[in-house]
Design a protein around this motif. Structure first.
Motif, PDB file in Angstrom:
ATOM      1  N   GLU A   8       0.835  -1.204   0.000  1.00 48.48           N
ATOM      2  CA  GLU A   8       0.000   0.000   0.000  1.00 48.48           C
ATOM      3  C   GLU A   8       0.869   1.253   0.000  1.00 48.48           C
ATOM      4  O   GLU A   8       0.595   2.210  -0.743  1.00 48.48           O
ATOM      5  CB  GLU A   8      -0.925  -0.004   1.217  1.00 48.48           C
ATOM      6  N   PHE A   9       1.903   1.261   0.820  1.00 45.87           N
ATOM      7  CA  PHE A   9       2.799   2.409   0.887  1.00 45.87           C
ATOM      8  C   PHE A   9       3.444   2.677  -0.471  1.00 45.87           C
ATOM      9  O   PHE A   9       3.483   3.816  -0.963  1.00 45.87           O
ATOM     10  CB  PHE A   9       3.864   2.163   1.947  1.00 45.87           C
ATOM     11  N   LEU A  10       3.968   1.624  -1.093  1.00 45.33           N
ATOM     12  CA  LEU A  10       4.604   1.781  -2.399  1.00 45.33           C
ATOM     13  C   LEU A  10       3.620   2.322  -3.431  1.00 45.33           C
ATOM     14  O   LEU A  10       3.971   3.202  -4.237  1.00 45.33           O
ATOM     15  CB  LEU A  10       5.169   0.440  -2.863  1.00 45.33           C
ATOM     16  N   ALA A  11       2.390   1.815  -3.409  1.00 42.98           N
ATOM     17  CA  ALA A  11       1.387   2.263  -4.378  1.00 42.98           C
ATOM     18  C   ALA A  11       1.035   3.733  -4.149  1.00 42.98           C
ATOM     19  O   ALA A  11       0.864   4.501  -5.114  1.00 42.98           O
ATOM     20  CB  ALA A  11       0.142   1.394  -4.277  1.00 42.98           C
ATOM     21  N   PRO A 136      -5.915   6.775  -2.498  1.00 42.18           N
ATOM     22  CA  PRO A 136      -6.518   7.188  -1.224  1.00 42.18           C
ATOM     23  C   PRO A 136      -5.530   7.098  -0.071  1.00 42.18           C
ATOM     24  O   PRO A 136      -4.697   6.187  -0.020  1.00 42.18           O
ATOM     25  CB  PRO A 136      -7.676   6.196  -1.045  1.00 42.18           C
ATOM     26  N   LYS A 137      -5.637   8.060   0.841  1.00 42.15           N
ATOM     27  CA  LYS A 137      -4.852   8.131   2.079  1.00 42.15           C
ATOM     28  C   LYS A 137      -3.361   8.397   1.840  1.00 42.15           C
ATOM     29  O   LYS A 137      -2.557   8.232   2.755  1.00 42.15           O
ATOM     30  CB  LYS A 137      -5.028   6.853   2.912  1.00 42.15           C
ATOM     31  N   THR A 138      -2.995   8.802   0.627  1.00 48.21           N
ATOM     32  CA  THR A 138      -1.589   9.121   0.370  1.00 48.21           C
ATOM     33  C   THR A 138      -1.153  10.302   1.225  1.00 48.21           C
ATOM     34  O   THR A 138      -1.791  11.353   1.236  1.00 48.21           O
ATOM     35  CB  THR A 138      -1.369   9.453  -1.111  1.00 48.21           C
ATOM     36  N   TRP A 139      -0.083  10.103   1.937  1.00 44.72           N
ATOM     37  CA  TRP A 139       0.482  11.122   2.826  1.00 44.72           C
ATOM     38  C   TRP A 139       1.977  10.855   2.940  1.00 44.72           C
ATOM     39  O   TRP A 139       2.385   9.690   2.978  1.00 44.72           O
ATOM     40  CB  TRP A 139      -0.177  11.063   4.214  1.00 44.72           C
ATOM     41  N   PRO A 173       9.669   5.751  -3.959  1.00 43.47           N
ATOM     42  CA  PRO A 173       8.902   4.751  -3.180  1.00 43.47           C
ATOM     43  C   PRO A 173       9.810   3.722  -2.508  1.00 43.47           C
ATOM     44  O   PRO A 173       9.698   3.471  -1.297  1.00 43.47           O
ATOM     45  CB  PRO A 173       7.990   4.107  -4.229  1.00 43.47           C
ATOM     46  N   GLU A 174      10.712   3.123  -3.267  1.00 46.38           N
ATOM     47  CA  GLU A 174      11.613   2.114  -2.705  1.00 46.38           C
ATOM     48  C   GLU A 174      12.618   2.733  -1.735  1.00 46.38           C
ATOM     49  O   GLU A 174      12.991   2.120  -0.724  1.00 46.38           O
ATOM     50  CB  GLU A 174      12.351   1.380  -3.826  1.00 46.38           C
ATOM     51  N   LEU A 176      12.123   5.239   0.248  1.00 47.90           N
ATOM     52  CA  LEU A 176      11.463   5.504   1.527  1.00 47.90           C
ATOM     53  C   LEU A 176      11.155   4.219   2.288  1.00 47.90           C
ATOM     54  O   LEU A 176      11.165   4.219   3.525  1.00 47.90           O
ATOM     55  CB  LEU A 176      10.180   6.308   1.305  1.00 47.90           C
ATOM     56  N   VAL A 177      10.900   3.136   1.597  1.00 44.36           N
ATOM     57  CA  VAL A 177      10.725   1.850   2.287  1.00 44.36           C
ATOM     58  C   VAL A 177      12.015   1.493   3.012  1.00 44.36           C
ATOM     59  O   VAL A 177      11.999   1.020   4.161  1.00 44.36           O
ATOM     60  CB  VAL A 177      10.311   0.739   1.303  1.00 44.36           C
ATOM     61  N   GLU A 178      13.137   1.709   2.379  1.00 39.09           N
ATOM     62  CA  GLU A 178      14.419   1.425   3.017  1.00 39.09           C
ATOM     63  C   GLU A 178      14.660   2.361   4.201  1.00 39.09           C
ATOM     64  O   GLU A 178      15.206   1.945   5.231  1.00 39.09           O
ATOM     65  CB  GLU A 178      15.557   1.550   2.002  1.00 39.09           C
ATOM     66  N   VAL A 179      14.247   3.617   4.078  1.00 39.77           N
ATOM     67  CA  VAL A 179      14.336   4.545   5.211  1.00 39.77           C
ATOM     68  C   VAL A 179      13.521   4.009   6.384  1.00 39.77           C
ATOM     69  O   VAL A 179      13.980   4.005   7.536  1.00 39.77           O
ATOM     70  CB  VAL A 179      13.838   5.950   4.811  1.00 39.77           C
ATOM     71  N   ALA A 180      12.312   3.563   6.109  1.00 38.07           N
ATOM     72  CA  ALA A 180      11.451   3.028   7.167  1.00 38.07           C
ATOM     73  C   ALA A 180      12.099   1.824   7.838  1.00 38.07           C
ATOM     74  O   ALA A 180      12.080   1.706   9.071  1.00 38.07           O
ATOM     75  CB  ALA A 180      10.088   2.658   6.588  1.00 38.07           C
ATOM     76  N   ARG A 181      12.677   0.932   7.042  1.00 43.33           N
ATOM     77  CA  ARG A 181      13.336  -0.251   7.606  1.00 43.33           C
ATOM     78  C   ARG A 181      14.493   0.160   8.519  1.00 43.33           C
ATOM     79  O   ARG A 181      14.652  -0.373   9.616  1.00 43.33           O
ATOM     80  CB  ARG A 181      13.870  -1.145   6.488  1.00 43.33           C
TER      81      ARG A 181
END
Length: 333
Positions: A8-11, A136-139, A173-174, A176-181
């Motif tokens: 969902e985050f990536l999308a 939806p809910k993109t933030w 997108p990718e 920021l996923v790595e940042v989150a990890r």
């Protein structure tokens, strides 16, 4: 990662950066037609999220660009608001009452209105002249606002690196996923250490001042019912520092723009008084694929990703849902 829906985050993030062609087409048309002022209008967190882009314009552009609180704009007015004004709005739900009224007010003055939201049938989408709709809910809206402001400044000859930046954002997108990890372990540790902390002192500056305000007010206060003080790092030595004590939880948001030394100065003083200082620094995250000269521009987006992990862990250790409210959209006001 706790409570992290990666697909969902990536999308969502991809849908935001995917708006680039539409954003560029509209910006180009507006520049070709000509306009004199740009209003960045929001309410609460969406108002705070406009500040980095007002800050960017103030540093690089001679265009009149101002952030405005939606409710105040409607009751106070703006002498420069008129037919040669472009007004930009953001709303996650597309139903924020103050923003809807501000859209109607700006249109009544002849302004051209633009919105970013995730719901095409919402009032914030249907009432404007041009709506950009993501998932939806993109933030947050930093991706869209950076594309919008970057293209605008580039067309005005005030930002040479826009095409390179916009191209690199395709990989965000990718990234920021790595940042989150990478942020997950620090976020969990901070939450565990502060599950019983009832007061936090937040410091940030430059293009992170808006996020500092947002995280203090919208997350810690609204979503966790915690007491906070928030202060701009450039203003830290003019009052609020007197609130620091040995056990005060100090949260410092550090970015990579020219204001970094101001936040360094505040941090150095805070460490002389408090034994509980936590720094969240965008330099700690590699952002593979982003050129060094653009890292500072992405600081609000990076810190939002980092602190979203903190928020999820605070929710867990405090057993206090981020969706729980006593008053906001619960009581009439």
């Amino acid at each position: 990662m706790l409570g992290f829906n990666e697909p969902e985050f990536l999308a969502q993030v991809a849908s935001a950066v995917g708006l680039r062609p539409q954003i560029e087409e509209v910006v180009d048309r507006l520049v070709d037609e000509g306009f004199d002022s740009l209003l960045l209008v929001g309410a609460g967190g969406t108002y705070a999220q406009m500040w980095p882009y007002e800050h960017l314009a103030r540093r690089h552009s001679t265009l009149d660009v101002r952030a405005a609180i939606a409710a105040e704009l409607v009751v106070s007015g703006d002498a420069r608001l008129g037919e040669r004004t472009v007004a930009v709005f953001t709303s996650v739900s597309g139903t924020t009452d103050d923003s809807i009224r501000a859209i109607e007010y700006c249109k009544s003055k002849g302004a051209y209105t633009i919105s970013f939201t995730g719901y095409p049938d919402s009032p914030v989408a249907t009432k404007v002249d041009q709506a950009f709709v993501s998932q939806p809910k993109t933030w947050p809206f930093d991706m869209q606002m950076l594309l919008f402001m970057g293209r605008l400044l580039a067309r005005r000859g005030e930002f040479d690196g826009y095409d390179q930046l916009a191209g690199e954002l395709a990989g965000i997108p990718e990234i920021l996923v790595e940042v989150a990890r990478q942020a997950e372990s620090k976020a969990a540790a901070f939450a565990e250490a502060h599950k019983d902390t009832g007061y936090h002192f937040l410091i940030g500056g430059g293009n992170l001042w808006g996020f500092t305000y947002l995280y203090s007010m919208c997350i810690l206060e609204e979503m966790q019912w915690l007491r906070t003080t928030r202060v701009h790092s450039a203003e830290f030595f003019h009052g609020s520092l007197e609130l620091l004590e040995e056990d005060t939880s100090v949260i410092i948001f550090q970015g990579e723009d020219e204001t970094r030394p101001l936040t360094d100065r505040a941090e150095a003083f805070a460490r002389r008084v408090s034994k509980d200082v936590t720094v969240f620094d965008t330099r700690d995250y590699p952002l593979t694929g982003i050129s060094p000269e653009f890292r500072g521009l992405l600081a609000p987006l990076v810190l939002d990703t980092v602190m979203s992990r903190v928020s999820k862990h605070l929710e867990r250790v405090r057993d206090h849902s981020l969706d729980l409210r006593r008053y906001y959209r619960v009581m009439d006001y």
